[in-house]
Design an enzyme around this catalytic site. Structure first.
Site, PDB file in Angstrom:
ATOM      1  N   GLU A  19       1.629 -13.194 -50.557  1.00 46.36           N
ATOM      2  CA  GLU A  19       0.840 -14.430 -50.485  1.00 46.36           C
ATOM      3  C   GLU A  19       1.381 -15.401 -49.427  1.00 46.36           C
ATOM      4  O   GLU A  19       1.492 -16.605 -49.672  1.00 46.36           O
ATOM      5  CB  GLU A  19       0.765 -15.103 -51.862  1.00 46.36           C
ATOM      6  CG  GLU A  19       0.078 -14.247 -52.924  1.00 46.36           C
ATOM      7  CD  GLU A  19      -0.152 -14.986 -54.241  1.00 46.36           C
ATOM      8  OE1 GLU A  19       0.424 -16.073 -54.419  1.00 46.36           O
ATOM      9  OE2 GLU A  19      -0.905 -14.474 -55.077  1.00 46.36           O
ATOM     10  N   GLU A  65      -4.219  -8.509 -57.316  1.00 49.62           N
ATOM     11  CA  GLU A  65      -3.918  -9.308 -58.506  1.00 49.62           C
ATOM     12  C   GLU A  65      -5.206  -9.848 -59.105  1.00 49.62           C
ATOM     13  O   GLU A  65      -5.814 -10.766 -58.560  1.00 49.62           O
ATOM     14  CB  GLU A  65      -2.979 -10.480 -58.198  1.00 49.62           C
ATOM     15  CG  GLU A  65      -1.542 -10.076 -57.946  1.00 49.62           C
ATOM     16  CD  GLU A  65      -0.605 -11.275 -57.883  1.00 49.62           C
ATOM     17  OE1 GLU A  65      -0.967 -12.363 -58.390  1.00 49.62           O
ATOM     18  OE2 GLU A  65       0.503 -11.129 -57.306  1.00 49.62           O
TER      19      GLU A  65
END
Length: 832
Positions: A182, A253
């Site tokens: 991320e 995710e």
């Protein structure tokens, strides 16, 4: 200048491997991953090896597989594997190789998220603390000291994987790896250093030649050939797509709920919402989803990041104890089967979209010249159901739902209509572990002259403890003259402490003054309490406390905590600033250093009988026998305040039950004790209580999900298990697929009691059903006939079975709500 990477699609050359292209390879294109020559729909779930003992791993993997998964995803936890620079630990709970091999032995693939920055609500985002002490280091940037250590650890992990032949090209289960995590969320903060760093990280990873693809999650500009992937709740609508035409759409995710921090109310995400999001993603060319988490587990010891609860992602399909959370587990299992019935169309068909209205659309995948066809009928309205016409037939769609038609004709699954059973979790006191006789030993509060580490002002907490303890003492001394103190008895001076977090205990002349703390959102706080001061020497002692290191954001190496300023207000001369008064420091509390949580350590202090509520900074010990049966074990801590628990020398994590959520309840009351931690008899239980509590209220509990339920309406489709695909057509497994309630007990148990049954208009949730205005009088009798004494049963949803001609509510759509209790047949039970 970054070294360019040749564009490729990870085709493994047969001359290198000595194998044909269709053997032992992982490739990809714009549609999907291609594993050993075959396209795959991939249903993945995150299970982190340190968040459960190795004894639990095989069963967790088995349940994941039974839930329809074919991939397990895990991070690699740098600070576990290299807690001291150059000293590695891959034993016991840290045995990554053992974990991956277990997954492979059960026929599942692995996605390995190397990071080595992982976030994961894990202490320091996975970085070992010693990394902060490397001179001139800047984390996650084009910084030579950081890149040196990041590359060294990444090469270490990849080297182990290669040595153990764990990548698919060598016969192992690892199909994909991840570098970084991320990074787009912080990249702008680093400007050019960030742009260069992400290019370097990609080049470094690809240069390790694993033979499988690399991904970067939430990295829109992932350098080729790295695949950029989505994280979030609704990637079918939020993902902008791969940043290259030859990259597949992957969802790394899919948050099954939300992790919780101390002070939070419960976090939930409905099974219907997850199913909708997954069906939406696969209907829009997605071919992999990963449930984060599929099993959350436990943050044992001091492994959680700032303020994160010890229980991690308990709302996952497998709860903290490894029990099936229904209907989430079963509904997603049904979804996976429905998508697998559609896989030929999804992987080989030509997609098309027909927009009916603002909220209604039809997405189809069809292979020309064949019968291969699948359709997704989508009602995106959150308020209203709808009827949609498709190829001459009308289909009812509940609000915010997708119906899956694997043959473009037959509805086998709807995301909003749950056919899977429900359950409720129960905690019951153990009979065998109920007699807890507590003893106590209190910590001493140090004075400045007793401490060797001194400085002019309070030292920064993280740098002081270096993550070896949650605790550090700050002590100082001041000599008051009577003339300096207030003369009136109704006026007391106030001790004020400004702290950067996370919490403190305050003592004046050894007397406990109070406790103060920040929050996950605002870690800084100001502690203010009135104090009784007398002429002469006054000793002030503050116990600074951290609740985990930060795990996210830019410039993590520049985060700070601990006491910042200390003042005494209300003196006759005004406010006295003690910040530069000279301070003594000590890392940790004495009980930690003596290891009072072990059999050898507890012999080093005197213990006395504990009666009722005790003071702050007190150690408690007792013994208990392993609870009866095989159900999971927990400990209830609601009579205590804040601290840590050890069982047989192993920390089960931090507890904090006096920090209440806005609902007036602790964020976590029960704490998991894995059975793997227990002996048959005389298990040592040690509690370190920081703020004061009553150990007599602590209970050892058994955990089950023996309350199972079904809630089925007349418009529910039959279970997806009623269908199979044969010759390109959808056929019923039985002669006549019908709707009904399906209940199954686990672990060899049978249905012992029907606790609720209503056919009519009941409402509520499992464990709390209520009859409505219409109810068939023989509802319970019918359910008992079909279910009592059986390990599983199916109850047809047919009016004639329940109403027998006396239906007083003909004009309503009927619902069947059933709640039963599972248990062991007494004749099969063994006595302990």
């Amino acid at each position: 200048m970054a070294v360019p990477i040749l564009p490729l699609v990870f085709l493994l050359i047969s001359s290198v491997l000595g194998l044909g292209q269709s053997e032992r390879s992982v490739t990809y294109d714009g549609r999907s991953l291609i594993i050993n020559g075959a396209r795959k729909l991939l249903f993945s779930g995150s299970i982190h090896y340190p968040r459960s003992p190795p004894e639990m791993w095989p069963e967790l993997i088995r349940k994941a597989k039974e839930g329809g998964l074919n991939v397990i995803q895990t991070y690699v936890f740098w600070n576990l594997h290299e807690p001291v620079e150059g000293q590695y630990n891959f034993e016991g709970n840290n045995d990554l190789v053992k974990f991956i091999k277990m997954i492979g032995e059960q026929g599942l693939y692995v996605t390995l998220r190397v990071g080595p920055f992982i976030e994961a609500e894990w202490n320091h985002g996975g970085f070992p603390y010693w990394l902060r002490d490397v001179p001139n280091i800047t984390f996650r940037a084009d910084n030579e000291p950081f890149k040196f250590h990041m590359q060294r650890f990444t090469k270490k992990i990849i080297g182990i994987m290669k040595k153990e032949k764990l990548f698919v090209p060598k016969g192992g289960p690892v199909i994909m790896s991840q570098i970084e995590n991320e990074y787009n969320a912080v990249q702008l903060a680093y400007k050019e250093l960030g742009t260069r760093y992400i290019q370097w990280a990609a080049n470094m990873a690809v240069g390790l030649k694993t033979g499988v693809p690399w991904v970067m999650c939430k990295q829109k500009d992932a350098p080729d050939p790295i695949i950029n992937t989505c994280n979030g709740r609704h990637c079918g609508d939020t993902f902008t797509g791969p940043n290259g035409p030859n990259k597949p759409s992957l969802w790394t995710e899919n948050w099954t709920a939300q992790y919780r921090v101390f002070g939070d109310p419960p976090a939930q995400r409905a099974a219907e919402d997850i199913a909708y999001a997954v069906a939406r993603f696969f209907s829009k060319n997605g071919t992999l989803t990963n449930y984060y988490m599929y099993y959350g587990g436990t943050n044992f010891g001091r492994t959680s990041s700032s303020f994160v609860t010890t229980r991690y992602y308990d709302e996952a399909p497998l709860d903290e104890y490894g029990l099936l959370r229904e209907p989430k587990y079963g509904h997603l299992k049904d979804l996976h089967k429905a998508l697998r019935l559609s896989q030929k169309a999804l992987l080989w068909g030509v997609p098309s979209v027909e927009k009916i209205s603002e909220d209604l659309e039809i997405r189809t995948y069809e292979k020309p010249g064949t019968q291969i066809c699948a359709a997704f009928l989508n009602n995106n309205s959150t308020k209203s159901p709808a009827t949609i016409k498709f190829r001459g037939q009308e289909y009812y769609l509940p609000r915010k739902s997708i119906s899956i038609l694997p043959d473009c004709k037959t509805v086998v699954f709807n995301t909003q209509t749950i056919v899977a059973q429900h359950n409720a979790r129960n905690f019951h006191p153990s009979k065998k572990a109920s007699d807890l006789n507590w003893e106590m030993s209190q910590e001493t509060v140090p004075k400045i002259d007793e401490l060797s580490l001194k400085s002019k002002e309070p030292m920064e907490l993280y740098n002081l403890t270096k993550d070896t303890s949650d605790y550090a003492w700050y002590t100082t001394r001041i000599d008051f003259d009577r003339s300096e103190l207030p003369m009136r008895r109704d006026i007391l001076p106030v001790l004020q402490v400004a702290s950067l977090g996370h919490a403190i205990l305050a003592f004046v002349n050894g007397e406990y003054i109070g406790f103060g703390h920040g929050s996950n959102v605002e870690k800084s706080f100001v502690f203010s309490k009135p104090v009784n001061l007398t002429p002469g020497d006054t000793h002030i002692a503050l116990l600074g406390m951290s609740v985990g290191l930060p795990d996210n954001g830019a410039y993590m190496e520049k985060r700070y905590a601990g006491v910042r300023a200390v003042m005494i207000q209300g003196l006759n001369a005004g406010t006295l600033d003690l910040t530069l008064n000279n301070w003594g420091h000590e890392v940790g509390v004495k009980g930690e250093k003596l290891e009072l949580y072990t059999e050898e350590g507890l012999k080093k202090v005197q213990w006395s009988e504990a009666k009722g509520a005790g003071p702050a900074l007190t150690w408690y010990k007792t013994y208990f026998d392993a609870p009866e049966g095989n159900n999971p074990v927990a400990i209830e801590m609601t009579s205590m305040g804040k601290g840590m628990v050890w069982v047989n020398g192993k920390s089960i994590g931090r507890y904090w039950v006096n920090y209440l959520s806005p609902l007036g309840q602790p964020s976590q009351s029960e704490y998991h004790i894995p059975r793997a931690f227990l002996k048959p008899e005389k298990n040592l239980l040690v509690v370190f209580e920081e703020t004061g509590g009553d150990p007599e209220g602590i209970e050892i509990l058994l955990v089950n999900r023996d309350t199972i339920c079904s809630y089925i309406t007349e418009y529910h489709p039959p279970t997806v298990n009623s269908w199979k695909k044969s010759g390109g057509k959808i056929k019923t497994v039985v002669d006549d697929a019908k709707s009904g309630a399906h209940l199954t007990c686990s672990d060899g148990k049978v249905i012992m009691k029907v606790e609720f049954a209503s056919f009519g208009d009941p409402y509520g949730a499992c464990g709390k059903f209520v009859e409505g205005k219409c109810n068939s009088q023989n509802s319970k009798e019918v359910v008992e006939k079909y279910c009592l004494g059986k390990d599983s049963c199916s109850i047809p949803l047919e009016r004639e079975i329940f109403d027998k001609g006396d239906d007083e509510c003909l004009d309503i759509s009927k619902v069947l709500a059933v709640q039963v209790r599972c248990g062991r047949d007494k004749s099969d039970e063994k006595t302990d």
